[in-house]
Design a protein around this motif. Sequence first.
Motif, short mmCIF file in Angstrom:
data_model
loop_
_atom_site.label_atom_id
_atom_site.label_comp_id
_atom_site.label_asym_id
_atom_site.label_seq_id
_atom_site.Cartn_x
_atom_site.Cartn_y
_atom_site.Cartn_z
N LYS A 61 0.85 -1.18 0.00
CA LYS A 61 0.00 0.00 0.00
C LYS A 61 0.89 1.23 0.00
CE LYS A 61 -3.20 2.62 2.92
NZ LYS A 61 -3.94 2.66 4.21
N HIS A 62 0.47 2.26 -0.74
CA HIS A 62 1.21 3.52 -0.78
C HIS A 62 0.26 4.68 -0.48
CE1 HIS A 62 3.87 0.91 -3.16
NE2 HIS A 62 4.84 1.77 -2.88
N ARG A 63 0.71 5.59 0.39
CA ARG A 63 0.02 6.86 0.58
C ARG A 63 0.88 7.96 -0.03
NH1 ARG A 63 -0.64 8.01 6.32
NH2 ARG A 63 -2.59 6.83 6.24
N ILE A 64 0.28 8.72 -0.94
CA ILE A 64 1.01 9.76 -1.67
C ILE A 64 0.39 11.10 -1.31
CG2 ILE A 64 1.74 10.58 -3.95
CD1 ILE A 64 1.09 7.64 -4.90
N GLN A 65 1.17 11.97 -0.69
CA GLN A 65 0.70 13.30 -0.32
C GLN A 65 1.22 14.31 -1.32
OE1 GLN A 65 2.00 12.64 4.01
NE2 GLN A 65 0.17 13.91 4.24
N VAL A 66 0.28 15.05 -1.91
CA VAL A 66 0.57 15.94 -3.03
C VAL A 66 0.27 17.38 -2.63
CG1 VAL A 66 0.04 16.39 -5.46
CG2 VAL A 66 -0.10 14.06 -4.57
N PRO A 67 1.09 18.35 -3.03
CA PRO A 67 0.76 19.76 -2.73
C PRO A 67 -0.51 20.19 -3.46
CG PRO A 67 3.05 19.53 -3.45
CD PRO A 67 2.37 18.23 -3.73
N ARG A 68 -1.21 21.16 -2.92
CA ARG A 68 -2.34 21.75 -3.62
C ARG A 68 -1.87 22.35 -4.95
NH1 ARG A 68 -7.22 20.26 -1.21
NH2 ARG A 68 -7.16 20.67 1.03
N GLY A 69 -2.77 22.35 -5.93
CA GLY A 69 -2.44 22.95 -7.20
C GLY A 69 -1.78 22.02 -8.20
N VAL A 70 -1.70 20.73 -7.86
CA VAL A 70 -1.08 19.75 -8.76
C VAL A 70 -2.17 18.91 -9.43
CG1 VAL A 70 0.40 17.71 -8.87
CG2 VAL A 70 1.09 19.66 -7.46
N THR A 71 -2.09 18.78 -10.75
CA THR A 71 -2.98 17.91 -11.50
C THR A 71 -2.42 16.49 -11.44
OG1 THR A 71 -3.66 19.67 -13.00
CG2 THR A 71 -3.92 17.41 -13.79
N VAL A 72 -3.28 15.52 -11.09
CA VAL A 72 -2.81 14.15 -10.87
C VAL A 72 -3.48 13.19 -11.84
CG1 VAL A 72 -2.72 12.23 -9.23
CG2 VAL A 72 -2.28 14.57 -8.43
N GLU A 73 -2.67 12.32 -12.41
CA GLU A 73 -3.16 11.22 -13.25
C GLU A 73 -2.63 9.91 -12.67
OE1 GLU A 73 -2.94 9.57 -17.88
OE2 GLU A 73 -2.28 11.62 -17.36
N VAL A 74 -3.51 8.94 -12.51
CA VAL A 74 -3.14 7.63 -11.96
C VAL A 74 -3.31 6.58 -13.04
CG1 VAL A 74 -3.61 5.88 -10.22
CG2 VAL A 74 -3.82 8.31 -9.64
N GLU A 75 -2.24 5.79 -13.27
CA GLU A 75 -2.28 4.66 -14.19
C GLU A 75 -2.00 3.40 -13.38
OE1 GLU A 75 0.66 5.50 -17.14
OE2 GLU A 75 -0.33 7.34 -17.85
N GLY A 76 -3.06 2.76 -12.90
CA GLY A 76 -2.90 1.58 -12.05
C GLY A 76 -3.28 0.32 -12.79
N LYS A 77 -2.51 -0.73 -12.57
CA LYS A 77 -2.80 -2.00 -13.24
C LYS A 77 -3.60 -2.95 -12.35
CE LYS A 77 1.16 -1.74 -16.35
NZ LYS A 77 1.59 -0.40 -15.90
N ASP A 78 -3.35 -2.94 -11.05
CA ASP A 78 -4.05 -3.86 -10.17
C ASP A 78 -4.01 -3.30 -8.75
OD1 ASP A 78 -5.29 -5.95 -8.97
OD2 ASP A 78 -3.75 -7.43 -9.36
#
Length: 252
Positions: A109-126
């Motif tokens: 499991k991963h928790r990813i904390q991102v600054p405000r103002g960032v556009t996020v795209e997730v490419e997950g396989k499973d």
Amino acid sequence: MRAHALVLTAASVVLVAGLSACGASASDDDEPDHRTFDLPGRTLTVDSDDTALEIVAADGNPEGRIEVTRWFQGTVALGKDPEVTWSMDGDRLVLREKCSGVVADCSSKHRIQVPRGVTVEVEGKDGSVRARGFRDALDIRTTDGSIHVTDTSGPLELRTGDGSVRAEVSSRTVRTHSGDGTVRLELSAVPDLVESRSGDGSVTVDLPRASYRVHTETGDGAEDVSVPRDDSSPHVVSVRTGDGKLTVRTAN
């Protein structure tokens, strides 16, 4: 020789059964790893292959950096030792898990904390994906896993090949697609566009009180549309399901 082979086979069966009964769980990792990565711009792509993801937009994160926490549990009895890796390639965060063998049981499991103002795209396989707190565009695509988004106002595009989709948001634009799984959308602000598709599973859309231009289609399932309808409304709702009940209603 034959008796010896039978003994080994029996032992292997017992070992496999024992591992299957236990089942690795990343939540059992009491000492997760932490790492900070530099983010060169205002976009982030998360490229993962076999892990649960939790992605959070937070005011406290320093600009230009993302913080990642990783939990992992894994055993390989008949094969190479399991391995998890993380790396940053430009604006792409690459998360990989290697866990293969005759008897292999891994969970991450991963928790990813991102600054405000960032556009996020997730490419997950499973793996499942949970996200919250986004004011900017969020695009999540996973081959096999559920998606759940909360506390978000930016444009959303959510797509899974096999898994449920749920969103409790105030986004003005929401697009979702599930090949096999239910879709549940709860919007707290009147949207400009909601477009939802499910190949096999029910779709429920809860909307604030307003008039909507509604388009619906279902291959095999009941339809229940109770929101006020107006073909000239700028607020468009388009919902289609191949096999499952379709509901578009005003939120209580």
